[in-house]
Enzyme design. Sequence first.
Site, PDB file in Angstrom:
ATOM      1  N   ASP A 185      74.051  28.612  63.589  1.00  0.00           N
ATOM      2  CA  ASP A 185      74.737  29.502  64.194  1.00  0.00           C
ATOM      3  C   ASP A 185      76.228  28.812  63.768  1.00  0.00           C
ATOM      4  OD1 ASP A 185      75.980  31.286  65.878  1.00  0.00           O
ATOM      5  OD2 ASP A 185      75.986  29.699  67.504  1.00  0.00           O
ATOM      6  N   GLU A 279      73.362  34.009  60.341  1.00  0.00           N
ATOM      7  CA  GLU A 279      74.078  35.328  60.873  1.00  0.00           C
ATOM      8  C   GLU A 279      74.845  35.778  59.889  1.00  0.00           C
ATOM      9  OE1 GLU A 279      75.897  36.904  65.294  1.00  0.00           O
ATOM     10  OE2 GLU A 279      76.025  34.694  64.715  1.00  0.00           O
ATOM     11  N   CYS A 332      67.069  34.660  75.761  1.00  0.00           N
ATOM     12  CA  CYS A 332      66.406  33.385  75.983  1.00  0.00           C
ATOM     13  C   CYS A 332      65.508  33.126  75.024  1.00  0.00           C
ATOM     14  CB  CYS A 332      65.483  33.606  77.389  1.00  0.00           C
ATOM     15  SG  CYS A 332      64.654  32.057  77.688  1.00  0.00           S
ATOM     16  N   ASP A 361      75.142  27.570  72.246  1.00  0.00           N
ATOM     17  CA  ASP A 361      74.995  27.596  70.601  1.00  0.00           C
ATOM     18  C   ASP A 361      73.612  27.260  70.007  1.00  0.00           C
ATOM     19  OD1 ASP A 361      77.874  28.222  70.618  1.00  0.00           O
ATOM     20  OD2 ASP A 361      78.381  26.240  70.891  1.00  0.00           O
TER      21      ASP A 361
END
Length: 378
Positions: A185, A279, A332, A361
């Site tokens: 991330d 991502e 979650c 994060d």
Amino acid sequence: MLRHKAYKFRLYPNIEQEILIAKTIGSSRFVYNHMLNAWNISYKETGKGLSYGKCSAMLPSMKKSEDTSWLKEVDSVALQSSIKDLAESFDRFFKKQTQFPKFKSKKNPVQSYTTKNTNNNLAIIGNKVKLPKLGLVSFSKSREVNGRILSATIRKNASGKFFVSLLCEEEIAELPKTNKSIGIDLGITDFAILSDGQRLDNHRFTAKMAQKLKREQRKLSKRALVAKQNGIHLSEAKNYQKQKRKVARLHEKVVNQRNDFLNKLSTVIIKNHDIICIEDLNTKGMLRNRKLAKSISDVSWSSFVTKLQYKADWYGREIIKVGKWFPSSQICSKCGHKDGKKSLEIREWTCPTCHSHHDRDINASINILNEGIRIRAL
């Protein structure tokens, strides 16, 4: 597998070689602009542009002409390469990959030309590199060059430093399998947060240099004003040019620091993981946010992803990009419960379903890993 790999070295040409490099850069730029102009005129008059072959055939007559006979002094392959670059620019434009080719300016901070290996005119001999027309040029040999040299790009930066980039074709072996996967991330406060819990610091190279840059750029502006008041053109103002190189060296230092960090980090990640899930960020869209644009530019996410991608191709690793609209921060990672959108101020939260406590994060990086593995299995 045979791959193309580039090696970049600092060049230390003597005065005669510096002059010839400047002439070759100028001649390559002139040929590029001349052919672009001819291309535009042809299109206006006939509705059709030129081709690489037609432009290349114009070069011999240009060398014979009295007005442009100085083109004979420089490397002919470099001139051909500039025409090739123009033809490729038009190809990309027609494929809607780039904008219409623009004329090159001598005011561009980075000036360069490219030449190709013909009859072994490019070679490493001891601590010198053999280049067409230039002969043997001293360079900083920081590592061995493997494989066959295909081409060389000679570059002069705004700082006044010279560099050569050698494109080589060499055999690159795949790395042994590690049977490990990682989710990444990317952020601003921390450069990257890994799914194994690691946080990698954002060194803020530009921000750390900002005060010094500000001070030196003010001096540059003052020297430009003094030159203007004295009726001296900036190209002839020695104090202005000296300060301009100093500012350029500071910018160059920031770029070098950032590239060093990104190269080392991407290499470590590639070496230790078979599958890297990341991502697919909309960097261009994010740069429109004027409050975050400077910070986003400083972290260079796009450059990092590019380095990961080509190193993965070299060493037999797999990069999986997760869609930019995937709500990695809202799910979650334990039970998959998706809550309402959380504002950026919320850095930790507890899942109302399974009651797991999450760092925002780290949870996002785990979700990116899980989504990447899911996409791979499809």
